[in-house]
Scaffold this active site. Structure first.
Site, PDB file in Angstrom:
ATOM      1  N   GLU A 163       0.793  -1.227   0.000  1.00 59.85           N
ATOM      2  CA  GLU A 163       0.000   0.000   0.000  1.00 59.85           C
ATOM      3  C   GLU A 163       0.832   1.286   0.000  1.00 59.85           C
ATOM      4  O   GLU A 163       0.841   2.034   0.987  1.00 59.85           O
ATOM      5  CB  GLU A 163      -0.935   0.015   1.219  1.00 59.85           C
ATOM      6  CG  GLU A 163      -1.889  -1.157   1.273  1.00 59.85           C
ATOM      7  CD  GLU A 163      -2.941  -1.021   2.390  1.00 59.85           C
ATOM      8  OE1 GLU A 163      -2.793  -0.133   3.242  1.00 59.85           O
ATOM      9  OE2 GLU A 163      -3.897  -1.800   2.387  1.00 59.85           O
ATOM     10  N   GLU A 351      -5.154  -8.756   1.123  1.00 61.34           N
ATOM     11  CA  GLU A 351      -5.782  -8.463   2.419  1.00 61.34           C
ATOM     12  C   GLU A 351      -7.264  -8.221   2.208  1.00 61.34           C
ATOM     13  O   GLU A 351      -7.667  -7.509   1.281  1.00 61.34           O
ATOM     14  CB  GLU A 351      -5.230  -7.173   3.056  1.00 61.34           C
ATOM     15  CG  GLU A 351      -3.878  -7.296   3.687  1.00 61.34           C
ATOM     16  CD  GLU A 351      -3.402  -5.986   4.316  1.00 61.34           C
ATOM     17  OE1 GLU A 351      -4.236  -5.189   4.796  1.00 61.34           O
ATOM     18  OE2 GLU A 351      -2.179  -5.774   4.301  1.00 61.34           O
TER      19      GLU A 351
END
Ligand code: LGS
Length: 444
Positions: A163, A351
């Site tokens: 991220e 995720e």
């Protein structure tokens, strides 16, 4: 007929700073998160990752627990300050931990998926400017090549960054994550240096690792909806999409930054450090893309003076984080990737998961029905994507166990396994048993 074929990988994910603890053992130096946690008011109740889930010492039990659940892949990250506690100073004791962990995983037939950078930048690097200093690209390259050389024989799946939106905009513009700056110009520079570091690692990887090894990156992607049909809200949604999604997807998969965002950022920030060679480095061919998905975004025209887009609260079911439960966007994001960016490139959900107020009941169990419902709904969207021709190879639940949830400290529990932080005892939640059944039957 089962919902998922035998090759689909069912995994769980964690990250070094959130679970390991042992913050000053075997030569590990401080990271920016150790520093951030020690600053007043940055993290809930002054919590920190000094001990966390003590995964550093309990990893064997944790791997056994995964094995008992039938988990097929474990996504974990490596703590850079364990490997290079000082600039240019390699610490073999640090890598030994990851060798022991990997060994244990392989003995138990669990595939390791390794994230090279999940936010714990060494403090020494930050002291030298951190992600703001373009030299970080070389430091990252040195770190990555050490990992490839030492672990590449055993670990076949690598994720350069987790991220980068969070390590740039959330950390340098919004200021919620370490190192907690609030400067758009810095954030734009940092996002570019992160992407360059990603490209550098991919380049090095192709020289060192064997052809059966794979490398990719993990992005947090959101589907953005305008609050109304007004042109103002639609424009705000377009900006929010550029900010959170296209600013990373376009350079990686199209070799260019989105023009509208370059123009917008250009009003407040420098962008003249971006070169054609940089974009070549950033857009090298990947073996897969990892997607982290939690919720969607609904935005209206805002007045912050920069993005002028404001996320609104939607009256719908929420998790304990206050995030709306919206599974359809997972399907929509995957479809958009397939149609616009990645085509047939393999995708992973690296995720997905939810925090709920979990309690240990009198019967000693944790009855987390809501998490089971959340996961089921998202798995249905995953299956829908695969049925519609999507090349999705696997799914990692966030998280294996409750852990240090960044600015929220230990107040938010994302695990399918409950952690009693007083004793470090692990208790399987009902969702863990549900997941075990899903994996063995391969049917939702
Ligand atoms: O623990 C982190 C999880 C939990 O939720 C993990 O380390 C990160 O990689 C990841 O960012 N994680 C996460 N992200 C959800 C972000 C959703 C933001 C929605 C904001 C709406 C107002």
């Amino acid at each position: 007929m089962s919902d998922f074929n035998k090759d689909f990988l069912f995994g769980v994910a964690t990250a070094s700073y959130q679970v390991e603890g042992a913050y000053n053992e075997d030569g590990r130096s401080m990271s920016i998160w150790d520093t951030f946690c020690r600053q007043d008011g940055k993290v809930y109740n002054g919590h920190n990752g000094d001990v966390a889930c003590d995964h550093y010492h309990l990893y064997k039990d944790d791997v056994k627990m995964m094995k008992d659940l039938g988990i097929e892949a474990y996504r974990f990250s490596i703590a850079w300050p364990r490997i290079f506690p000082e600039k240019g100073h390699y610490n073999s004791k640090g890598i030994d931990f990851y060798k022991r962990l990997t060994d244990e995983l392989l003995k138990n037939d669990i595939k390791p998926f390794v994230t090279i950078y999940h936010w714990d930048l060494p403090q020494w690097a930050d002291d030298l400017g951190g992600w703001l200093n373009r030299e970080v690209v070389d430091w990252f390259g040195e770190y990555a090549s050490k990992l490839f050389n030492e672990l590449g024989g055993y670990i076949k799946n690598w994720i350069t960054l987790n991220e980068p939106w969070c390590s740039s905009f959330l950390s340098y513009f919004i200021g919620e994550h370490a190192p907690g700056h609030k400067d758009l110009g810095e954030a734009v520079l940092v996002s570019h240096n992160l992407l360059l570091a990603h490209g550098k690692a991919v380049e090095i990887f192709r020289h060192i690792n064997s052809s059966d090894s794979k490398i990719g990156i993990t992005l947090n992607l959101n589907e953005v909806f305008p609050a109304t049909d007004s042109p103002e809200d639609k424009a705000a949604a377009q900006i929010a999409d550029g900010f959170q999604n296209r600013w990373f997807l376009d350079p990686i998969f199209k070799g260019e930054y989105p023009k509208d965002m370059l123009e917008l950022f250009g009003k407040y920030a420098k962008t003249d450090f971006i070169t054609d060679d940089d974009l070549k480095q950033i857009s090298q061919k990947l073996d897969f893309l990892g997607v982290n998905y939690y919720t969607r975004a609904v935005v209206k025209k805002g007045n912050d003076g920069i993005l002028n887009a404001e996320q609104i609260d939607v009256d719908n079911e929420k998790t304990e984080m206050g995030w709306e439960v919206y599974p359809e966007s997972l399907y929509n994001i995957l479809m958009r990737l397939k149609n616009e960016y990645t085509f047939d490139l393999p995708l992973y959900i690296t995720e997905n998961g939810a925090a709920y107020k979990d309690v240990v009941s009198d019967d000693g169990h944790v009855h987390d029905e809501k998490r089971i419902e959340f996961l089921k709904k998202h798995f249905k969207q995953v299956k829908r994507f695969i049925d519609d021709g999507g090349n999705l190879k696997g799914y990692f639940v966030w998280s294996l166990m409750d852990n240090f949830e960044w600015a929220h400290g230990y107040s938010k529990r994302f695990g399918i396994v409950y952690v009693d932080y007083e004793t470090e005892k692990r208790i399987l939640k009902d969702s863990a048993l549900w997941y075990k059944n899903l994996i063995s039957t391969r049917t939702i």
